[in-house]
Design a protein around this motif. Structure first.
Motif, PDB file in Angstrom:
ATOM      1  N   THR A  25      -1.905 -13.846  -5.074  1.00 50.13           N
ATOM      2  CA  THR A  25      -0.477 -14.046  -5.343  1.00 50.13           C
ATOM      3  C   THR A  25      -0.023 -12.991  -6.339  1.00 50.13           C
ATOM      4  OG1 THR A  25      -0.661 -16.430  -4.984  1.00 50.13           O
ATOM      5  CG2 THR A  25       1.284 -15.646  -6.178  1.00 50.13           C
ATOM      6  N   THR A  26       0.976 -12.202  -5.954  1.00 49.13           N
ATOM      7  CA  THR A  26       1.489 -11.138  -6.822  1.00 49.13           C
ATOM      8  C   THR A  26       2.992 -11.313  -6.991  1.00 49.13           C
ATOM      9  OG1 THR A  26      -0.190  -9.602  -5.971  1.00 49.13           O
ATOM     10  CG2 THR A  26       1.687  -8.634  -7.120  1.00 49.13           C
ATOM     11  N   VAL A  27       3.440 -11.302  -8.247  1.00 43.55           N
ATOM     12  CA  VAL A  27       4.875 -11.357  -8.557  1.00 43.55           C
ATOM     13  C   VAL A  27       5.186 -10.208  -9.506  1.00 43.55           C
ATOM     14  CG1 VAL A  27       6.751 -12.699  -9.570  1.00 43.55           C
ATOM     15  CG2 VAL A  27       4.948 -13.863  -8.272  1.00 43.55           C
ATOM     16  N   GLN A  28       6.140  -9.364  -9.121  1.00 42.58           N
ATOM     17  CA  GLN A  28       6.508  -8.210  -9.941  1.00 42.58           C
ATOM     18  C   GLN A  28       8.018  -8.150 -10.140  1.00 42.58           C
ATOM     19  OE1 GLN A  28       4.651  -5.142  -7.441  1.00 42.58           O
ATOM     20  NE2 GLN A  28       3.039  -4.892  -8.990  1.00 42.58           N
ATOM     21  N   LEU A  29       8.435  -8.032 -11.392  1.00 40.61           N
ATOM     22  CA  LEU A  29       9.841  -7.874 -11.753  1.00 40.61           C
ATOM     23  C   LEU A  29       9.941  -6.613 -12.601  1.00 40.61           C
ATOM     24  CD1 LEU A  29      10.525 -11.555 -12.909  1.00 40.61           C
ATOM     25  CD2 LEU A  29      10.890 -10.606 -10.634  1.00 40.61           C
ATOM     26  N   GLY A  30      10.649  -5.585 -12.118  1.00 43.28           N
ATOM     27  CA  GLY A  30      10.721  -4.338 -12.871  1.00 43.28           C
ATOM     28  C   GLY A  30      11.601  -3.332 -12.173  1.00 43.28           C
ATOM     29  N   SER A  34       4.905  -1.618  -7.557  1.00 44.10           N
ATOM     30  CA  SER A  34       3.944  -1.174  -6.554  1.00 44.10           C
ATOM     31  C   SER A  34       2.788  -2.155  -6.508  1.00 44.10           C
ATOM     32  CB  SER A  34       3.435   0.232  -6.892  1.00 44.10           C
ATOM     33  OG  SER A  34       2.479   0.660  -5.950  1.00 44.10           O
ATOM     34  N   SER A  35       2.437  -2.595  -5.305  1.00 41.91           N
ATOM     35  CA  SER A  35       1.359  -3.567  -5.146  1.00 41.91           C
ATOM     36  C   SER A  35       0.474  -3.170  -3.977  1.00 41.91           C
ATOM     37  CB  SER A  35       1.943  -4.965  -4.905  1.00 41.91           C
ATOM     38  OG  SER A  35       0.927  -5.879  -4.555  1.00 41.91           O
ATOM     39  N   SER A  36      -0.839  -3.273  -4.193  1.00 43.69           N
ATOM     40  CA  SER A  36      -1.809  -3.007  -3.134  1.00 43.69           C
ATOM     41  C   SER A  36      -2.835  -4.131  -3.135  1.00 43.69           C
ATOM     42  CB  SER A  36      -2.495  -1.659  -3.363  1.00 43.69           C
ATOM     43  OG  SER A  36      -3.471  -1.430  -2.368  1.00 43.69           O
ATOM     44  N   VAL A  37      -2.929  -4.841  -2.009  1.00 42.70           N
ATOM     45  CA  VAL A  37      -3.863  -5.958  -1.876  1.00 42.70           C
ATOM     46  C   VAL A  37      -4.821  -5.649  -0.732  1.00 42.70           C
ATOM     47  CG1 VAL A  37      -4.114  -8.415  -1.367  1.00 42.70           C
ATOM     48  CG2 VAL A  37      -2.176  -7.615  -2.743  1.00 42.70           C
ATOM     49  N   THR A  38      -6.126  -5.780  -1.000  1.00 45.54           N
ATOM     50  CA  THR A  38      -7.146  -5.595   0.024  1.00 45.54           C
ATOM     51  C   THR A  38      -8.063  -6.808   0.039  1.00 45.54           C
ATOM     52  OG1 THR A  38      -7.117  -3.191  -0.279  1.00 45.54           O
ATOM     53  CG2 THR A  38      -9.027  -4.135   0.845  1.00 45.54           C
ATOM     54  N   GLN A  39      -8.199  -7.435   1.188  1.00 43.87           N
ATOM     55  CA  GLN A  39      -9.062  -8.608   1.347  1.00 43.87           C
ATOM     56  C   GLN A  39      -9.938  -8.414   2.579  1.00 43.87           C
ATOM     57  OE1 GLN A  39      -5.773 -11.471   1.605  1.00 43.87           O
ATOM     58  NE2 GLN A  39      -6.287 -12.250  -0.427  1.00 43.87           N
ATOM     59  N   ASN A  40     -11.251  -8.583   2.398  1.00 43.34           N
ATOM     60  CA  ASN A  40     -12.194  -8.393   3.500  1.00 43.34           C
ATOM     61  C   ASN A  40     -13.259  -9.475   3.494  1.00 43.34           C
ATOM     62  OD1 ASN A  40     -11.447  -5.807   4.854  1.00 43.34           O
ATOM     63  ND2 ASN A  40     -11.684  -5.026   2.786  1.00 43.34           N
ATOM     64  N   THR A  50       5.715 -10.890  -4.089  1.00 40.14           N
ATOM     65  CA  THR A  50       7.154 -10.938  -4.350  1.00 40.14           C
ATOM     66  C   THR A  50       7.505  -9.832  -5.333  1.00 40.14           C
ATOM     67  OG1 THR A  50       7.245 -13.336  -4.009  1.00 40.14           O
ATOM     68  CG2 THR A  50       9.070 -12.338  -5.216  1.00 40.14           C
ATOM     69  N   GLN A  51       8.497  -9.024  -4.968  1.00 41.50           N
ATOM     70  CA  GLN A  51       8.916  -7.916  -5.816  1.00 41.50           C
ATOM     71  C   GLN A  51      10.440  -7.907  -5.964  1.00 41.50           C
ATOM     72  OE1 GLN A  51       7.148  -4.759  -3.398  1.00 41.50           O
ATOM     73  NE2 GLN A  51       5.546  -4.462  -4.941  1.00 41.50           N
ATOM     74  N   VAL A  52      10.894  -7.792  -7.205  1.00 39.24           N
ATOM     75  CA  VAL A  52      12.323  -7.662  -7.496  1.00 39.24           C
ATOM     76  C   VAL A  52      12.480  -6.458  -8.407  1.00 39.24           C
ATOM     77  CG1 VAL A  52      14.376  -8.742  -8.489  1.00 39.24           C
ATOM     78  CG2 VAL A  52      12.670 -10.161  -7.308  1.00 39.24           C
ATOM     79  N   GLY A  53      13.205  -5.432  -7.934  1.00 43.15           N
ATOM     80  CA  GLY A  53      13.376  -4.216  -8.726  1.00 43.15           C
ATOM     81  C   GLY A  53      14.311  -3.244  -8.046  1.00 43.15           C
ATOM     82  N   SER A  59       1.589  -2.935  -0.155  1.00 41.35           N
ATOM     83  CA  SER A  59       0.631  -2.713   0.916  1.00 41.35           C
ATOM     84  C   SER A  59      -0.357  -3.868   0.911  1.00 41.35           C
ATOM     85  CB  SER A  59      -0.108  -1.387   0.691  1.00 41.35           C
ATOM     86  OG  SER A  59      -1.168  -1.242   1.624  1.00 41.35           O
ATOM     87  N   THR A  60      -0.536  -4.492   2.078  1.00 41.87           N
ATOM     88  CA  THR A  60      -1.484  -5.594   2.219  1.00 41.87           C
ATOM     89  C   THR A  60      -2.413  -5.282   3.386  1.00 41.87           C
ATOM     90  OG1 THR A  60       0.198  -7.159   1.449  1.00 41.87           O
ATOM     91  CG2 THR A  60      -1.759  -8.082   2.519  1.00 41.87           C
ATOM     92  N   MET A  61      -3.718  -5.163   3.094  1.00 42.39           N
ATOM     93  CA  MET A  61      -4.724  -4.901   4.115  1.00 42.39           C
ATOM     94  C   MET A  61      -5.721  -6.058   4.129  1.00 42.39           C
ATOM     95  SD  MET A  61      -3.959  -2.048   5.548  1.00 42.39           S
ATOM     96  CE  MET A  61      -2.230  -1.742   5.226  1.00 42.39           C
ATOM     97  N   GLN A  62      -5.844  -6.706   5.266  1.00 43.57           N
ATOM     98  CA  GLN A  62      -6.722  -7.862   5.398  1.00 43.57           C
ATOM     99  C   GLN A  62      -7.685  -7.666   6.565  1.00 43.57           C
ATOM    100  OE1 GLN A  62      -3.398 -10.669   5.786  1.00 43.57           O
ATOM    101  NE2 GLN A  62      -4.011 -11.605   3.854  1.00 43.57           N
ATOM    102  N   GLY A  63      -8.977  -7.679   6.256  1.00 47.14           N
ATOM    103  CA  GLY A  63      -9.991  -7.563   7.296  1.00 47.14           C
ATOM    104  C   GLY A  63     -10.123  -6.193   7.904  1.00 47.14           C
ATOM    105  N   THR A  64      -9.553  -5.181   7.303  1.00 49.85           N
ATOM    106  CA  THR A  64      -9.570  -3.847   7.909  1.00 49.85           C
ATOM    107  C   THR A  64     -10.916  -3.153   7.758  1.00 49.85           C
ATOM    108  OG1 THR A  64      -8.565  -2.970   5.889  1.00 49.85           O
ATOM    109  CG2 THR A  64      -7.083  -3.491   7.718  1.00 49.85           C
TER     110      THR A  64
END
Length: 133
Positions: A25-30, A34-40, A50-53, A59-64
């Motif tokens: 879970t990523t929340v960014q206010l600014g 910039s967010s990068s999530v990798t799950q394998n 969630t980004q507000v700015g 970028s979200t990469m899952q199982g790649t």
């Protein structure tokens, strides 16, 4: 009887392993986000960003690198310029949802979304919602 017991234990162990999960879970206010999530791995991957700015990039990469069992990704962006990329590789199901809301001077507003999904035995679902004011 003993063989039946060991088979039951093995099935239980496999069932438990299948329930393991990667959750992000990523929340960014600014001004610039910039967010990068990798799950394998052989798990159920779930990511929410969630980004507000002004300038938002996710970028979200899952199982790649190593296919996951199931993937679920949600990205919500509110900004002048929003960019979101989702890549999903799963044995069973992939689900992706991207919502982008752009505001500010019309000449500067921009929403960009990219989704790539590969499923071995299940269903791919993708929803993209983009709004510019």
């Amino acid at each position: 009887m003993r063989k039946l017991f060991f088979v039951s234990v093995a099935v239980l162990a496999l069932s438990s392993a299948a329930q393991a999960a990667n959750t992000s879970t990523t929340v960014q206010l600014g001004i610039v986000n910039s967010s990068s999530v990798t799950q394998n791995g052989l798990t159920n991957d779930s990511s929410s960003t969630t980004q507000v700015g002004i300038l938002n990039g996710a970028s979200t990469m899952q199982g790649t690198s190593s296919p996951s069992l199931n993937n679920s990704s949600t990205v919500n962006q509110i900004g002048v310029q929003n960019t979101a990329t989702t890549g999903q590789v799963a044995f069973i199901n992939n689900g992706s949802s991207i919502t982008q809301n752009s505001f500010g001077p019309a000449a500067l507003q921009n929403n960009s979304a990219s989704v790539g999904q590969l499923s071995g035995f299940g269903i791919n679902t993708s929803t993209v919602s983009q709004t510019a004011h």
